[in-house]
Design a protein around this motif. Sequence first.
Motif, PDB file in Angstrom:
ATOM      1  N   GLN A  91      -8.390   2.152  -9.940  1.00 57.35           N
ATOM      2  CA  GLN A  91      -6.948   2.297  -9.846  1.00 57.35           C
ATOM      3  C   GLN A  91      -6.234   3.027  -8.740  1.00 57.35           C
ATOM      4  O   GLN A  91      -5.184   2.558  -8.180  1.00 57.35           O
ATOM      5  N   VAL A  94      -6.007   0.663  -5.835  1.00 55.43           N
ATOM      6  CA  VAL A  94      -5.200  -0.483  -6.157  1.00 55.43           C
ATOM      7  C   VAL A  94      -3.679   0.370  -5.675  1.00 55.43           C
ATOM      8  O   VAL A  94      -2.793  -0.346  -4.989  1.00 55.43           O
ATOM      9  N   GLU A  95      -3.408   1.692  -6.225  1.00 57.00           N
ATOM     10  CA  GLU A  95      -2.409   2.211  -5.854  1.00 57.00           C
ATOM     11  C   GLU A  95      -2.024   2.503  -4.583  1.00 57.00           C
ATOM     12  O   GLU A  95      -1.065   2.538  -4.025  1.00 57.00           O
ATOM     13  N   ALA A  97      -3.452   0.833  -1.934  1.00 57.98           N
ATOM     14  CA  ALA A  97      -3.052  -0.423  -1.567  1.00 57.98           C
ATOM     15  C   ALA A  97      -1.521  -0.878  -1.559  1.00 57.98           C
ATOM     16  O   ALA A  97      -0.959  -1.334  -0.779  1.00 57.98           O
ATOM     17  N   ARG A  98      -1.032  -0.452  -2.833  1.00 55.16           N
ATOM     18  CA  ARG A  98       0.382  -0.832  -3.155  1.00 55.16           C
ATOM     19  C   ARG A  98       1.118  -0.043  -2.431  1.00 55.16           C
ATOM     20  O   ARG A  98       2.543  -0.401  -1.708  1.00 55.16           O
ATOM     21  N   ALA A  99       0.992   1.456  -2.075  1.00 54.21           N
ATOM     22  CA  ALA A  99       1.723   2.453  -1.305  1.00 54.21           C
ATOM     23  C   ALA A  99       1.641   1.888   0.210  1.00 54.21           C
ATOM     24  O   ALA A  99       2.604   1.788   1.008  1.00 54.21           O
ATOM     25  N   GLU A 100       0.563   1.301   0.836  1.00 55.18           N
ATOM     26  CA  GLU A 100       0.388   0.943   2.056  1.00 55.18           C
ATOM     27  C   GLU A 100       0.948  -0.194   2.174  1.00 55.18           C
ATOM     28  O   GLU A 100       1.880  -0.296   3.370  1.00 55.18           O
ATOM     29  N   ALA A 101       0.850  -1.099   1.326  1.00 54.45           N
ATOM     30  CA  ALA A 101       1.757  -2.510   1.350  1.00 54.45           C
ATOM     31  C   ALA A 101       3.196  -2.200   1.463  1.00 54.45           C
ATOM     32  O   ALA A 101       4.085  -2.615   2.312  1.00 54.45           O
ATOM     33  N   GLN A 102       3.784  -1.047   0.711  1.00 53.27           N
ATOM     34  CA  GLN A 102       5.178  -0.775   0.761  1.00 53.27           C
ATOM     35  C   GLN A 102       5.680  -0.139   1.975  1.00 53.27           C
ATOM     36  O   GLN A 102       6.707  -0.322   2.374  1.00 53.27           O
ATOM     37  N   ARG A 103       4.667   0.694   2.320  1.00 51.38           N
ATOM     38  CA  ARG A 103       4.834   1.275   3.703  1.00 51.38           C
ATOM     39  C   ARG A 103       4.989   0.164   4.895  1.00 51.38           C
ATOM     40  O   ARG A 103       5.962   0.364   5.706  1.00 51.38           O
ATOM     41  N   LYS A 105       5.806  -2.862   4.482  1.00 54.89           N
ATOM     42  CA  LYS A 105       7.239  -3.707   4.268  1.00 54.89           C
ATOM     43  C   LYS A 105       8.273  -2.800   4.616  1.00 54.89           C
ATOM     44  O   LYS A 105       9.044  -3.487   5.341  1.00 54.89           O
TER      45      LYS A 105
END
Length: 164
Positions: A91, A94-95, A97-103, A105
Amino acid sequence: MEALGINHTLLAQIINFVILLIFLRLVVYKPIVNILEQRQQYIANNVAAAEEERKQAEALRQQYLAEMQKAREEAQAIIQQATKAGEEKAQEIVEAARAEAQRIKESALEEIAREKEKAVAELRDQVASLSILVAQKIINQTITPEIQHSLVQEFIKETGDLPC
């Protein structure tokens, strides 16, 4: 005694037999009884010792089974703990990775906005230069750098209000 029909030999044999019985009772019977009692006591002790050892073995068996059950429970707890830790780590990954993807983006959107502003500024400069060249040919006069600069600034003001 012969008159009674008792034979002396028979009487001597009976007396010898009684003496033999008394002798055997005094000399042989007590040691044999003692040996038999000792043997019986030895067997009883062995049976008691065997029963005690059986009880100890059963107690050890129960202790072993309890320890095995405890080990199984501990192993199960460790497995559950490891599973939970793995799920939590997954988890977290995943979090992250999501934060990195948002950054990434947001960074890409900022880069796009900067490039757009840069392209618009370059386009404005080029349009202004082309407009001045066209105007110069039309007017056929020489434009000084000061006049060119003021015309460019005026044009940028006018085109800045236009939606792109």
